[in-house]
Design a protein around this motif. Structure first.
Motif, PDB file in Angstrom:
ATOM      1  N   LYS A   4     -10.582   7.841   1.629  1.00 31.12           N
ATOM      2  CA  LYS A   4      -9.156   7.528   1.694  1.00 31.12           C
ATOM      3  C   LYS A   4      -8.285   8.768   1.914  1.00 31.12           C
ATOM      4  N   GLN A   5      -8.540   9.851   1.204  1.00 32.31           N
ATOM      5  CA  GLN A   5      -7.718  11.045   1.273  1.00 32.31           C
ATOM      6  C   GLN A   5      -8.570  12.261   1.649  1.00 32.31           C
ATOM      7  N   LEU A  37      -9.811  -1.602   8.992  1.00 26.35           N
ATOM      8  CA  LEU A  37      -8.657  -1.343   8.130  1.00 26.35           C
ATOM      9  C   LEU A  37      -8.898  -0.124   7.243  1.00 26.35           C
ATOM     10  N   ASP A  38     -10.118   0.002   6.723  1.00 23.20           N
ATOM     11  CA  ASP A  38     -10.469   1.184   5.926  1.00 23.20           C
ATOM     12  C   ASP A  38     -10.349   2.452   6.769  1.00 23.20           C
ATOM     13  N   TYR A  40      -8.509   2.822   9.438  1.00 23.30           N
ATOM     14  CA  TYR A  40      -7.095   3.034   9.733  1.00 23.30           C
ATOM     15  C   TYR A  40      -6.422   3.772   8.574  1.00 23.30           C
ATOM     16  N   GLU A  41      -6.718   3.340   7.361  1.00 24.45           N
ATOM     17  CA  GLU A  41      -6.152   3.979   6.170  1.00 24.45           C
ATOM     18  C   GLU A  41      -6.599   5.443   6.081  1.00 24.45           C
ATOM     19  N   MET A  44      -4.710   7.474   8.670  1.00 20.25           N
ATOM     20  CA  MET A  44      -3.330   7.765   8.288  1.00 20.25           C
ATOM     21  C   MET A  44      -3.282   8.931   7.291  1.00 20.25           C
ATOM     22  N   GLY A  45      -4.257   8.989   6.391  1.00 18.74           N
ATOM     23  CA  GLY A  45      -4.341  10.116   5.465  1.00 18.74           C
ATOM     24  C   GLY A  45      -4.601  11.419   6.196  1.00 18.74           C
TER      25      GLY A  45
END
Length: 91
Positions: A4-5, A37-38, A40-41, A44-45
């Motif tokens: 995620k990050q 979607l994962d 994409y997230e 974005m990070g």
């Protein structure tokens, strides 16, 4: 599942490479909606991380100024001409 990050010390080039990989995976259409979607997230990070790095670099560049002799110097640091003047004061 996608990360995620990005880590705070991740290099700009590494973040761009990961972002390009994510784009390739999503554009290929070979991953499912949930994984897309994962990704994409995660992307974005990575974009946010890269923008932060670029903003810091831009701030450093904005501090650059020319000293009287035309050489680049960082704002707040003594220029070569100022150092020479200070040295003459001690002679």
């Amino acid at each position: 599942m996608a990360k995620k990050q990005p880590s705070k010390n991740m290099k700009f080039e590494d973040a761009i490479q990961q972002l390009e990989s994510i784009i390739d995976q999503v554009e290929s259409g070979q991953i499912g909606l949930e994984q897309a979607l994962d990704q994409y997230e995660a992307g974005m990070g990575l974009i946010k991380h890269c923008k932060g790095i670029l903003n810091k670099a831009e701030a450093k560049i904005a501090k650059l100024t020319e000293d009287p002799s035309g050489k680049l110097a960082v704002e707040g640091e003594s220029t070569s001409a100022e150092i020479e003047e200070e040295h003459e004061d001690y002679e």
